[in-house]
Design a protein around this motif. Structure first.
Motif, PDB file in Angstrom:
ATOM      1  N   MET A   1      12.889  -2.266  11.444  1.00  0.00           N
ATOM      2  CA  MET A   1      12.167  -3.393  10.914  1.00  0.00           C
ATOM      3  C   MET A   1      10.679  -3.289  11.213  1.00  0.00           C
ATOM      4  SD  MET A   1      12.715  -6.132   9.291  1.00  0.00           S
ATOM      5  CE  MET A   1      12.172  -7.757   8.983  1.00  0.00           C
ATOM      6  N   GLU A   2      10.350  -2.813  12.416  1.00  0.00           N
ATOM      7  CA  GLU A   2       8.940  -2.666  12.773  1.00  0.00           C
ATOM      8  C   GLU A   2       8.252  -1.622  11.907  1.00  0.00           C
ATOM      9  OE1 GLU A   2       8.059  -2.131  16.901  1.00  0.00           O
ATOM     10  OE2 GLU A   2       9.629  -3.523  17.508  1.00  0.00           O
ATOM     11  N   LYS A   3       8.996  -0.570  11.538  1.00  0.00           N
ATOM     12  CA  LYS A   3       8.412   0.475  10.688  1.00  0.00           C
ATOM     13  C   LYS A   3       8.054  -0.092   9.320  1.00  0.00           C
ATOM     14  CE  LYS A   3      10.572   4.516  12.777  1.00  0.00           C
ATOM     15  NZ  LYS A   3      11.396   5.693  12.546  1.00  0.00           N
ATOM     16  N   ILE A   4       8.895  -0.966   8.806  1.00  0.00           N
ATOM     17  CA  ILE A   4       8.629  -1.566   7.496  1.00  0.00           C
ATOM     18  C   ILE A   4       7.393  -2.457   7.574  1.00  0.00           C
ATOM     19  CG2 ILE A   4       9.517  -3.152   5.745  1.00  0.00           C
ATOM     20  CD1 ILE A   4      12.322  -2.101   6.407  1.00  0.00           C
ATOM     21  N   ILE A   5       7.303  -3.249   8.622  1.00  0.00           N
ATOM     22  CA  ILE A   5       6.140  -4.130   8.801  1.00  0.00           C
ATOM     23  C   ILE A   5       4.876  -3.304   8.967  1.00  0.00           C
ATOM     24  CG2 ILE A   5       5.075  -5.838  10.332  1.00  0.00           C
ATOM     25  CD1 ILE A   5       7.903  -6.935  10.838  1.00  0.00           C
ATOM     26  N   ASP A   6       4.944  -2.225   9.751  1.00  0.00           N
ATOM     27  CA  ASP A   6       3.786  -1.348   9.925  1.00  0.00           C
ATOM     28  C   ASP A   6       3.376  -0.697   8.605  1.00  0.00           C
ATOM     29  OD1 ASP A   6       3.504  -1.891  12.597  1.00  0.00           O
ATOM     30  OD2 ASP A   6       4.675  -0.130  13.264  1.00  0.00           O
ATOM     31  N   ALA A   7       4.362  -0.290   7.814  1.00  0.00           N
ATOM     32  CA  ALA A   7       4.068   0.324   6.525  1.00  0.00           C
ATOM     33  C   ALA A   7       3.416  -0.674   5.577  1.00  0.00           C
ATOM     34  CB  ALA A   7       5.339   0.894   5.906  1.00  0.00           C
ATOM     35  N   VAL A   8       3.908  -1.900   5.554  1.00  0.00           N
ATOM     36  CA  VAL A   8       3.342  -2.935   4.694  1.00  0.00           C
ATOM     37  C   VAL A   8       1.914  -3.266   5.134  1.00  0.00           C
ATOM     38  CG1 VAL A   8       3.548  -5.363   4.018  1.00  0.00           C
ATOM     39  CG2 VAL A   8       5.563  -3.904   4.002  1.00  0.00           C
ATOM     40  N   LEU A   9       1.702  -3.399   6.442  1.00  0.00           N
ATOM     41  CA  LEU A   9       0.359  -3.680   6.939  1.00  0.00           C
ATOM     42  C   LEU A   9      -0.598  -2.523   6.642  1.00  0.00           C
ATOM     43  CD1 LEU A   9       1.082  -5.454  10.347  1.00  0.00           C
ATOM     44  CD2 LEU A   9       0.249  -6.473   8.230  1.00  0.00           C
ATOM     45  N   GLY A  10      -0.104  -1.304   6.773  1.00  0.00           N
ATOM     46  CA  GLY A  10      -0.915  -0.136   6.434  1.00  0.00           C
ATOM     47  C   GLY A  10      -1.296  -0.125   4.964  1.00  0.00           C
ATOM     48  N   LEU A  11      -0.349  -0.490   4.104  1.00  0.00           N
ATOM     49  CA  LEU A  11      -0.635  -0.557   2.671  1.00  0.00           C
ATOM     50  C   LEU A  11      -1.659  -1.645   2.364  1.00  0.00           C
ATOM     51  CD1 LEU A  11       0.047   0.399  -0.197  1.00  0.00           C
ATOM     52  CD2 LEU A  11       1.862  -1.314  -0.230  1.00  0.00           C
ATOM     53  N   ILE A  12      -1.522  -2.789   3.018  1.00  0.00           N
ATOM     54  CA  ILE A  12      -2.485  -3.877   2.818  1.00  0.00           C
ATOM     55  C   ILE A  12      -3.882  -3.441   3.278  1.00  0.00           C
ATOM     56  CG2 ILE A  12      -3.132  -6.199   3.599  1.00  0.00           C
ATOM     57  CD1 ILE A  12      -0.114  -6.860   3.627  1.00  0.00           C
ATOM     58  N   GLU A  13      -3.968  -2.763   4.399  1.00  0.00           N
ATOM     59  CA  GLU A  13      -5.260  -2.259   4.882  1.00  0.00           C
ATOM     60  C   GLU A  13      -5.865  -1.273   3.901  1.00  0.00           C
ATOM     61  OE1 GLU A  13      -4.882  -0.562   8.746  1.00  0.00           O
ATOM     62  OE2 GLU A  13      -4.199  -2.419   9.666  1.00  0.00           O
ATOM     63  N   ALA A  14      -5.042  -0.354   3.398  1.00  0.00           N
ATOM     64  CA  ALA A  14      -5.546   0.644   2.452  1.00  0.00           C
ATOM     65  C   ALA A  14      -6.056  -0.017   1.175  1.00  0.00           C
ATOM     66  CB  ALA A  14      -4.450   1.656   2.129  1.00  0.00           C
ATOM     67  N   VAL A  15      -5.324  -0.994   0.668  1.00  0.00           N
ATOM     68  CA  VAL A  15      -5.757  -1.700  -0.549  1.00  0.00           C
ATOM     69  C   VAL A  15      -7.051  -2.469  -0.286  1.00  0.00           C
ATOM     70  CG1 VAL A  15      -5.130  -3.558  -2.147  1.00  0.00           C
ATOM     71  CG2 VAL A  15      -3.459  -1.805  -1.566  1.00  0.00           C
ATOM     72  N   ALA A  16      -7.146  -3.112   0.870  1.00  0.00           N
ATOM     73  CA  ALA A  16      -8.346  -3.882   1.201  1.00  0.00           C
ATOM     74  C   ALA A  16      -9.568  -2.978   1.330  1.00  0.00           C
ATOM     75  CB  ALA A  16      -8.120  -4.671   2.485  1.00  0.00           C
ATOM     76  N   ILE A  17      -9.398  -1.859   2.014  1.00  0.00           N
ATOM     77  CA  ILE A  17     -10.519  -0.923   2.181  1.00  0.00           C
ATOM     78  C   ILE A  17     -10.935  -0.331   0.839  1.00  0.00           C
ATOM     79  CG2 ILE A  17     -11.176   1.298   3.195  1.00  0.00           C
ATOM     80  CD1 ILE A  17      -9.484   0.485   5.654  1.00  0.00           C
ATOM     81  N   THR A  18      -9.958   0.067   0.038  1.00  0.00           N
ATOM     82  CA  THR A  18     -10.259   0.621  -1.281  1.00  0.00           C
ATOM     83  C   THR A  18     -10.962  -0.410  -2.163  1.00  0.00           C
ATOM     84  OG1 THR A  18      -8.314   2.039  -1.103  1.00  0.00           O
ATOM     85  CG2 THR A  18      -9.263   1.752  -3.285  1.00  0.00           C
ATOM     86  N   GLY A  19     -10.508  -1.656  -2.097  1.00  0.00           N
ATOM     87  CA  GLY A  19     -11.149  -2.728  -2.874  1.00  0.00           C
ATOM     88  C   GLY A  19     -12.575  -2.972  -2.432  1.00  0.00           C
ATOM     89  N   ALA A  20     -12.817  -2.935  -1.117  1.00  0.00           N
ATOM     90  CA  ALA A  20     -14.172  -3.146  -0.608  1.00  0.00           C
ATOM     91  C   ALA A  20     -15.101  -2.024  -1.054  1.00  0.00           C
ATOM     92  CB  ALA A  20     -14.145  -3.252   0.916  1.00  0.00           C
ATOM     93  N   ILE A  21     -14.610  -0.799  -0.995  1.00  0.00           N
ATOM     94  CA  ILE A  21     -15.423   0.341  -1.435  1.00  0.00           C
ATOM     95  C   ILE A  21     -15.693   0.253  -2.934  1.00  0.00           C
ATOM     96  CG2 ILE A  21     -15.419   2.851  -1.743  1.00  0.00           C
ATOM     97  CD1 ILE A  21     -13.888   3.006   0.938  1.00  0.00           C
ATOM     98  N   GLY A  22     -14.677  -0.087  -3.697  1.00  0.00           N
ATOM     99  CA  GLY A  22     -14.847  -0.229  -5.143  1.00  0.00           C
ATOM    100  C   GLY A  22     -15.803  -1.351  -5.504  1.00  0.00           C
TER     101      GLY A  22
END
Length: 63
Positions: A1-22
């Motif tokens: 369960m923790e791996k899924i939460i970590d993966a989701v948080l990692g995806l949210i971070e990646a989307v946020a960073i990519t959006g900020a750069i864009g």
């Protein structure tokens, strides 16, 4: 369960960073576009020398 939460948080971070750069890139391009537009309008407002007048200056002997 923790791996899924970590993966989701990692995806949210990646989307946020990519959006900020864009978003930053888009704002930079908009500023560049506005500056080029302003410079172009100013250049078009300035009078340009006549080519025939310039060629007469070149061919007329100096005194």
């Amino acid at each position: 369960m923790e791996k899924i939460i970590d993966a989701v948080l990692g995806l949210i971070e990646a989307v946020a960073i990519t959006g900020a750069i864009g978003f930053g890139g888009a704002m930079g391009l908009r500023a560049l576009h506005d500056e080029v537009r302003k410079e172009t309008i100013e250049a078009l407002k300035r009078p340009t020398p006549s080519l025939s007048h310039f060629s007469k200056q070149l061919t007329t002997p100096s005194r």
